[in-house]
Design an enzyme around this catalytic site. Structure first.
Site, PDB file in Angstrom:
ATOM      1  N   SER A  75      -2.077 -18.773   2.426  1.00 43.26           N
ATOM      2  CA  SER A  75      -3.130 -18.136   3.206  1.00 43.26           C
ATOM      3  C   SER A  75      -3.172 -18.694   4.637  1.00 43.26           C
ATOM      4  O   SER A  75      -2.146 -18.848   5.280  1.00 43.26           O
ATOM      5  CB  SER A  75      -4.466 -18.296   2.470  1.00 43.26           C
ATOM      6  OG  SER A  75      -5.456 -17.433   2.981  1.00 43.26           O
ATOM      7  N   ASP A 193      -2.988  -7.964  -2.597  1.00 45.46           N
ATOM      8  CA  ASP A 193      -3.875  -8.903  -1.907  1.00 45.46           C
ATOM      9  C   ASP A 193      -4.945  -8.149  -1.116  1.00 45.46           C
ATOM     10  O   ASP A 193      -4.627  -7.270  -0.315  1.00 45.46           O
ATOM     11  CB  ASP A 193      -3.030  -9.761  -0.962  1.00 45.46           C
ATOM     12  CG  ASP A 193      -3.694 -11.042  -0.538  1.00 45.46           C
ATOM     13  OD1 ASP A 193      -4.927 -11.054  -0.385  1.00 45.46           O
ATOM     14  OD2 ASP A 193      -2.970 -12.034  -0.348  1.00 45.46           O
ATOM     15  N   HIS A 220      -4.650 -12.359  -4.135  1.00 47.36           N
ATOM     16  CA  HIS A 220      -4.401 -13.462  -3.208  1.00 47.36           C
ATOM     17  C   HIS A 220      -4.139 -14.776  -3.939  1.00 47.36           C
ATOM     18  O   HIS A 220      -3.778 -15.750  -3.281  1.00 47.36           O
ATOM     19  CB  HIS A 220      -5.633 -13.595  -2.297  1.00 47.36           C
ATOM     20  CG  HIS A 220      -5.417 -14.429  -1.075  1.00 47.36           C
ATOM     21  ND1 HIS A 220      -4.369 -14.226  -0.199  1.00 47.36           N
ATOM     22  CD2 HIS A 220      -6.135 -15.471  -0.557  1.00 47.36           C
ATOM     23  CE1 HIS A 220      -4.454 -15.087   0.795  1.00 47.36           C
ATOM     24  NE2 HIS A 220      -5.503 -15.867   0.602  1.00 47.36           N
TER      25      HIS A 220
END
Length: 240
Positions: A75, A193, A220
């Site tokens: 991320s 995601d 995610h």
């Protein structure tokens, strides 16, 4: 056998990787997950956290190891593994970006996040200017981060997610082709995601070319929903 250093994303900490580490270790690898400054068990005051303090923690860990390492960034904190590669290129074998921000020299994570118009998290971010930090509201955890994960993960997140420092996301990266560019890059795209959407993932790995791009059909958080499959990809990249 390889040494992986696993870097969590926004609001999270080393617990992200508790389902992946045993799988990697069962295949003979070493896996180290750390809490970035101000996160998890690291009690650095959140308002003191910068890009530099976070990258320094990664570099200090690398310096304690004799062997080369593979850095895995999730991320937002793809920016951390990029900047660490600039400072320790000779000690890093590969960089693996997991639905992560792969940002070119002179740019910031926030610039790319702002282009991700279809992500569902932004309306649920609560800002704390006095701390130069923000949090994510729990009502979006399941849909935004864990829609394919068992409910126990959402319950854990309600206990464990914390403030995220702002400073690192608005600091331009300082990367060179000579150092950062010498470390092979790999990308693992999460195709379902809703936090860092496939649109922005593709934009980033198209602009900054990687050795290979892999796809996994997850939210995610594949380290929770598909730890075996994710670990298999990490192991495959390790042999590349």
């Amino acid at each position: 056998m390889k040494t992986f250093i696993l870097i969590h994303g926004s609001w999270h900490s080393a617990w992200n990787w508790h389902r992946v580490i045993p799988v990697l270790e069962s295949r003979g690898h070493k896996a180290i997950a750390i809490d970035l400054p101000g996160m998890g068990r690291d009690k650095t005051p959140i308002q003191e956290v910068t890009l530099k303090t976070a990258v320094d923690k990664i570099c200090n860990l690398i310096d304690t190891l004799e062997e080369k390492v593979i850095l895995v960034g999730h991320s937002k904190n793809g920016i951390m593994i990029s900047q660490a590669a600039e400072y320790r290129s000779e000690k890093i074998e590969k960089l693996i970006y997991l639905a992560a921000y792969l940002i070119p020299d002179g740019k910031t994570q926030s610039e790319y996040s702002a282009q991700d118009a279809n992500g569902v998290l932004k309306p649920y971010v609560t800002r704390y200017p006095e701390l130069n930090a923000h949090t994510l509201q729990p009502e979006i955890y399941k849909e935004g981060l864990y829609h394919d994960c068992d409910n126990s993960i959402t319950q854990l997140a309600k206990l464990l997610l914390s403030h995220e420092p702002v400073a690192s996301g608005i600091t331009p990266l300082a990367l060179s082709e000579e150092k950062y560019g010498s470390v092979p890059r790999f990308y693992i795209e999460c195709t379902e995601d809703k936090a860092v959407t496939p649109f922005i993932q593709r934009k980033m790995y198209t602009e900054t070319i990687c050795e290979k791009v892999y796809s996994i059909p997850t939210s995610h958080s594949p380290f929770f929903s598909q730890p075996e499959e994710l670990s298999a990809l990490l192991c495959e990249i390790a042999t590349f």
